[in-house]
Design a protein around this motif. Structure first.
Motif, PDB file in Angstrom:
ATOM      1  N   HIS A 172      40.777 106.827  40.543  1.00 37.39           N
ATOM      2  CA  HIS A 172      39.306 107.480  40.867  1.00 37.39           C
ATOM      3  C   HIS A 172      38.743 106.566  41.903  1.00 37.39           C
ATOM      4  CE1 HIS A 172      37.805 104.774  37.252  1.00 37.39           C
ATOM      5  NE2 HIS A 172      38.573 104.146  37.869  1.00 37.39           N
ATOM      6  N   SER A 174      35.865 104.953  41.427  1.00 41.96           N
ATOM      7  CA  SER A 174      34.918 104.179  40.636  1.00 41.96           C
ATOM      8  C   SER A 174      34.988 102.661  41.054  1.00 41.96           C
ATOM      9  CB  SER A 174      35.113 104.438  39.413  1.00 41.96           C
ATOM     10  OG  SER A 174      34.646 105.732  38.989  1.00 41.96           O
ATOM     11  N   ARG A 201      46.882 110.637  40.477  1.00 38.86           N
ATOM     12  CA  ARG A 201      47.306 110.598  39.108  1.00 38.86           C
ATOM     13  C   ARG A 201      48.361 111.198  38.728  1.00 38.86           C
ATOM     14  NH1 ARG A 201      41.389 111.997  36.160  1.00 38.86           N
ATOM     15  NH2 ARG A 201      40.153 110.520  37.700  1.00 38.86           N
ATOM     16  N   ASP A 203      49.336 113.359  37.289  1.00 37.29           N
ATOM     17  CA  ASP A 203      49.275 114.830  36.668  1.00 37.29           C
ATOM     18  C   ASP A 203      50.298 115.767  37.057  1.00 37.29           C
ATOM     19  OD1 ASP A 203      46.990 113.809  35.171  1.00 37.29           O
ATOM     20  OD2 ASP A 203      45.668 114.662  36.622  1.00 37.29           O
ATOM     21  N   SER A 210      46.179 118.261  40.710  1.00 33.97           N
ATOM     22  CA  SER A 210      47.080 117.995  41.665  1.00 33.97           C
ATOM     23  C   SER A 210      47.312 116.459  41.533  1.00 33.97           C
ATOM     24  CB  SER A 210      46.387 118.031  42.922  1.00 33.97           C
ATOM     25  OG  SER A 210      47.378 117.373  43.960  1.00 33.97           O
ATOM     26  N   PHE A 213      44.203 114.112  44.904  1.00 37.49           N
ATOM     27  CA  PHE A 213      42.932 115.013  45.070  1.00 37.49           C
ATOM     28  C   PHE A 213      41.743 114.124  45.475  1.00 37.49           C
ATOM     29  CE2 PHE A 213      40.762 113.982  41.117  1.00 37.49           C
ATOM     30  CZ  PHE A 213      41.807 113.235  40.233  1.00 37.49           C
ATOM     31  N   GLN A 215      37.787 112.661  45.492  1.00 34.86           N
ATOM     32  CA  GLN A 215      36.527 112.579  44.661  1.00 34.86           C
ATOM     33  C   GLN A 215      35.367 111.920  45.479  1.00 34.86           C
ATOM     34  OE1 GLN A 215      37.512 109.978  41.383  1.00 34.86           O
ATOM     35  NE2 GLN A 215      38.054 111.679  40.156  1.00 34.86           N
ATOM     36  N   GLY A 313      30.659 110.836  39.571  1.00 30.59           N
ATOM     37  CA  GLY A 313      32.011 111.060  40.167  1.00 30.59           C
ATOM     38  C   GLY A 313      32.300 112.594  40.286  1.00 30.59           C
ATOM     39  N   ARG A 318      37.454 120.780  43.236  1.00 28.07           N
ATOM     40  CA  ARG A 318      36.916 121.538  42.062  1.00 28.07           C
ATOM     41  C   ARG A 318      35.556 122.270  42.550  1.00 28.07           C
ATOM     42  NH1 ARG A 318      37.056 123.011  37.158  1.00 28.07           N
ATOM     43  NH2 ARG A 318      35.080 123.235  35.909  1.00 28.07           N
TER      44      ARG A 318
HETATM   45  C1  FA5 Z   1      36.471 110.152  36.674  1.00 28.14           C
HETATM   46  O1  FA5 Z   1      37.469 109.885  37.497  1.00 28.14           O
HETATM   47  C2  FA5 Z   1      35.262 109.162  36.655  1.00 28.14           C
HETATM   48  N1  FA5 Z   1      35.618 108.093  37.585  1.00 28.14           N
HETATM   49  C3  FA5 Z   1      33.936 109.978  37.141  1.00 28.14           C
HETATM   50  C4  FA5 Z   1      32.865 109.111  37.046  1.00 28.14           C
HETATM   51  C5  FA5 Z   1      32.290 108.319  38.056  1.00 28.14           C
HETATM   52  C6  FA5 Z   1      32.167 109.409  35.769  1.00 28.14           C
HETATM   53  C7  FA5 Z   1      31.107 107.687  37.661  1.00 28.14           C
HETATM   54  C8  FA5 Z   1      30.936 108.574  35.657  1.00 28.14           C
HETATM   55  C9  FA5 Z   1      30.466 107.714  36.556  1.00 28.14           C
HETATM   56  P1  FA5 Z   1      37.367 112.295  35.667  1.00 28.14           P
HETATM   57  O2  FA5 Z   1      38.672 112.064  35.083  1.00 28.14           O
HETATM   58  O3  FA5 Z   1      36.593 113.544  34.925  1.00 28.14           O
HETATM   59  O4  FA5 Z   1      36.380 111.222  35.859  1.00 28.14           O
HETATM   60  O5  FA5 Z   1      37.403 112.930  37.116  1.00 28.14           O
HETATM   61  C10 FA5 Z   1      36.268 113.343  37.650  1.00 28.14           C
HETATM   62  C11 FA5 Z   1      36.705 114.741  38.455  1.00 28.14           C
HETATM   63  O6  FA5 Z   1      37.956 114.740  39.395  1.00 28.14           O
HETATM   64  C12 FA5 Z   1      37.025 115.938  37.652  1.00 28.14           C
HETATM   65  O7  FA5 Z   1      35.753 116.437  37.239  1.00 28.14           O
HETATM   66  C13 FA5 Z   1      37.669 116.863  38.436  1.00 28.14           C
HETATM   67  O8  FA5 Z   1      36.995 117.765  39.203  1.00 28.14           O
HETATM   68  C14 FA5 Z   1      38.622 115.962  39.063  1.00 28.14           C
HETATM   69  N2  FA5 Z   1      40.040 115.950  38.807  1.00 28.14           N
HETATM   70  C15 FA5 Z   1      40.238 115.024  37.761  1.00 28.14           C
HETATM   71  N3  FA5 Z   1      41.637 115.336  37.628  1.00 28.14           N
HETATM   72  C16 FA5 Z   1      42.002 116.020  38.891  1.00 28.14           C
HETATM   73  C17 FA5 Z   1      43.273 116.667  39.069  1.00 28.14           C
HETATM   74  N4  FA5 Z   1      44.317 115.955  38.434  1.00 28.14           N
HETATM   75  N5  FA5 Z   1      43.426 117.397  40.046  1.00 28.14           N
HETATM   76  C18 FA5 Z   1      42.287 117.834  40.738  1.00 28.14           C
HETATM   77  N6  FA5 Z   1      41.033 117.280  40.329  1.00 28.14           N
HETATM   78  C19 FA5 Z   1      40.894 116.383  39.334  1.00 28.14           C
END
Ligand code: FA5
Length: 344
Positions: A172, A174, A201, A203, A210, A213, A215, A313, A318
């Motif tokens: 991420h 972060s 990731r 995934d 994917s 991706f 962020q 984040g 998305r």
């Molecule tokens: C995070 O990654 C946190 N670091 C976000 C965060 C930052 C929260 C700061 C609080 C404060 P999460 O795992 O939910 O959170 O991922 C954030 C976004 O990444 C998701 O909402 C989604 O839109 C996108 N995402 C996650 N996994 C995938 C994936 N495999 N493919 C595409 N988009 C993804």
């Protein structure tokens, strides 16, 4: 025939030859034939040795003048012929300036980059700085400084590509939070930044996931920052992206690096909250994760206890899929022009 007469008749002959020649090749042939080692004038001048001492300077001067005059004529003829060649070429190569030009095909910025730029501009207008992080990150910043010590179960939420035991492809954006808080001089004021970039990731790739991706991380740390600031900022962002009539909703959630943590939903832009297939009949669409920066994260970054902050984040794919009704995340990466050119 004495030498002078011989030279004079040579001169007349050469002048006639120069006059008649009409190719550059032929002209250089004449030059060789008269001035070359075995050329006619060179040969004739061998006869100088048989002259009397009185005749020699007179004939010598005559021969020099004659050579200079012939050289000049050769040069003049050369220029005339070169000009002729050039004119012939030009007349064959005329350009029709009235023909229409060939169209240059212009590319378009990839839709994910357009979305990133749009979000960057929204935050630049709010006085945020844009920070770049590292795609290859150390475990320390990706997890530990985000309040996920080794063996913490929350690490399972982000299945990870490990380069070595301590080095990962960041899961991420972060970790940029910890890096920027560490580098920031809080005596000069608070911190507002966003950091866009690639994340990875393990995934399984499908229509909504994917292994790679994008962020955008957001972080504000200052004195007196509250959940109200977070909500106001996200409301501003969502209305800019999805339109003024959109509402947002915060739902309690969990992230180890924020407390309290929320998932942020936007009211469905297809049915405006009535319920449809896009929002799975709930009226709301989940858009990002956010929360108040966890005190432990602030402590590890040595930020004074009278500071607080919020962070969020979002996944660029998305948001873009929701906005344009794109059904399959893999369409972003296939480089199919039929897809890309729709976003001019
Ligand atoms: C995070 O990654 C946190 N670091 C976000 C965060 C930052 C929260 C700061 C609080 C404060 P999460 O795992 O939910 O959170 O991922 C954030 C976004 O990444 C998701 O909402 C989604 O839109 C996108 N995402 C996650 N996994 C995938 C994936 N495999 N493919 C595409 N988009 C993804």
């Amino acid at each position: 025939m004495n030498l002078k007469e011989e030279l004079e008749s040579l001169r007349l002959k050469v002048i006639e030859e120069i006059d008649q020649i009409n190719t550059l090749g032929g002209l250089s042939q004449i030059r060789v034939e008269i001035f070359g080692k075995k050329g006619s004038i060179t040969q004739a001048l061998h006869g100088m040795k048989d002259l009397t001492p009185e005749e020699r300077p007179v004939i010598g001067a005559f021969a020099n003048e004659m050579r200079d005059a012939l050289s000049e004529q050769l040069e003049a003829k050369k220029q005339e012929l070169e000009e002729k060649v050039m004119n012939e070429k030009l007349s064959q190569e005329t350009i029709d300036v009235t023909l229409p030009g060939r169209k240059i095909k212009r590319g378009v910025l990839h839709i994910l980059n357009q979305a990133r730029e749009e979000i960057e501009n929204i935050f630049l207008s709010l006085g945020y700085q844009i920070v770049e992080g590292f795609e290859v990150e150390i475990d320390h910043y990706n997890f530990e400084r985000m309040n996920m010590p080794k063996d913490h179960p929350a690490r399972d939420m982000q299945d990870t590509f490990y380069i070595s035991e301590d080095i990962v492809l960041r899961t991420h954006t972060s970790p940029v939070q910890a890096r920027i808080m560490e580098a920031h001089d809080f005596s000069k004021g608070g911190l507002r930044m966003i950091s866009p970039g690639k994340v990875f990731r393990r995934d399984t790739d499908d229509a909504t996931h994917s292994h790679q991706f994008h962020q955008i991380e957001g972080l504000v740390v200052d004195q007196g920052i509250t959940m109200g600031d977070l909500k106001g900022t996200l409301e501003f962002l969502i209305k800019k992206i999805f339109g003024e009539s959109r509402d947002i909703r915060l739902r309690p959630s969990f992230f180890p690096f924020t407390e309290p943590s929320v998932e942020v939903d936007v009211s469905c832009f297809k049915c405006s909250g009535k319920g449809c297939n896009v929002c799975k009949h709930t009226g709301w669409i989940e858009i990002l994760g956010a929360g108040m920066v966890h005190p432990e994260v602030l402590r590890m970054s040595e930020v004074d206890t009278d500071y607080s902050g919020f962070a969020f984040g979002l996944g660029i794919e998305r948001i873009t899929m929701l906005r344009y009704g794109i059904n399959d995340i893999r369409d972003f990466y296939n480089n199919d022009l039929r897809f890309s050119v729709q976003f001019t």
